[in-house]
Design an enzyme around this catalytic site. Structure first.
Site, PDB file in Angstrom:
ATOM      1  CB  CYS A   1      35.066  31.470  37.614  1.00 28.16           C
ATOM      2  SG  CYS A   1      35.588  32.192  35.990  1.00 28.16           S
TER       3      CYS A   1
ATOM      4  CG  HIS B   1      46.303  42.185  35.232  1.00 26.73           C
ATOM      5  ND1 HIS B   1      46.619  41.201  36.034  1.00 26.73           N
ATOM      6  CD2 HIS B   1      44.613  42.162  35.325  1.00 26.73           C
ATOM      7  CE1 HIS B   1      45.914  40.604  36.549  1.00 26.73           C
ATOM      8  NE2 HIS B   1      44.720  41.203  36.334  1.00 26.73           N
TER       9      HIS B   1
ATOM     10  CG  HIS C   1      45.003  35.481  38.185  1.00 23.77           C
ATOM     11  ND1 HIS C   1      44.200  36.758  38.659  1.00 23.77           N
ATOM     12  CD2 HIS C   1      46.348  36.070  39.036  1.00 23.77           C
ATOM     13  CE1 HIS C   1      44.804  37.729  39.189  1.00 23.77           C
ATOM     14  NE2 HIS C   1      46.047  37.162  39.460  1.00 23.77           N
TER      15      HIS C   1
ATOM     16  CG  ASP D   1      40.203  25.535  38.369  1.00 29.95           C
ATOM     17  OD1 ASP D   1      40.405  25.938  37.267  1.00 29.95           O
ATOM     18  OD2 ASP D   1      39.805  26.033  39.539  1.00 29.95           O
TER      19      ASP D   1
ATOM     20  NE  ARG E   1      38.925  28.109  36.442  1.00 28.19           N
ATOM     21  CZ  ARG E   1      39.206  29.151  37.732  1.00 28.19           C
ATOM     22  NH1 ARG E   1      38.719  30.421  37.521  1.00 28.19           N
ATOM     23  NH2 ARG E   1      39.742  28.738  38.746  1.00 28.19           N
TER      24      ARG E   1
ATOM     25  CB  CYS F   1      40.049  33.031  35.406  1.00 30.45           C
ATOM     26  SG  CYS F   1      38.589  33.899  36.205  1.00 30.45           S
TER      27      CYS F   1
END
Length: 146
Positions: free
Chosen positions: A60, A97, A100, A104, A113, A115
């Protein structure tokens, strides 16, 4: 951008990511293709978040993890930005932060996952864990490799 004292150590990118929910560029960030043994901590408060043994190459463009060290270290919030429905991940202690979480990920690793933006993390190498006060995580990393 005015930082408060506890955030003075952050670069502009680290500040934008952790405090303003900015997303760094994919495939060009520090930890996307980084697979050294160690732990990843919150860049804001140095709280351990992820083990290297839970990191995988998702393709990704950002670091991907199958799980946090402990679920209580993260807070998940609905994110409706960019005309999408996503689940934002923040650190529970510093409210940084991070990125996310998606459903998947590899099924054999639990299907999630995480990310995560490299700019929200700092890596502590296995051989440096003791001197940085994280020696207890050596056992977790050794256990995961068996």
């Amino acid at each position: 951008m005015e930082k408060n004292n506890k955030l003075d150590h952050l670069t502009e990118l680290q500040y934008k990511v952790t405090q303003e929910a900015y997303t760094e560029e994919p495939f060009t960030n520090e930890y996307d293709n980084h697979f050294e043994k160690g732990i990843y901590v919150d860049i804001v408060d140095n709280k351990p978040l992820f083990l290297s043994t839970d990191k995988f190459n998702s393709g990704c463009g950002w670091p991907a993890f199958s799980k946090p060290i402990d679920n209580d270290l993260l807070v998940e919030l609905e994110d409706l930005s960019h005309n999408m429905v996503r689940t934002e991940v923040k650190s529970s202690n510093a409210n940084s932060h991070l990125g996310h979480v998606f459903n998947d990920g590899p099924k054999e690793l639990g299907g999630l996952r995480y990310c995560i933006n490299s700019a929200s993390l700092k890596f502590i190498a296995y051989d440096d864990l003791e001197k940085n006060g994280f020696g207890a995580y050596k056992k977790m990393l050794d256990k995961e490799n068996k």
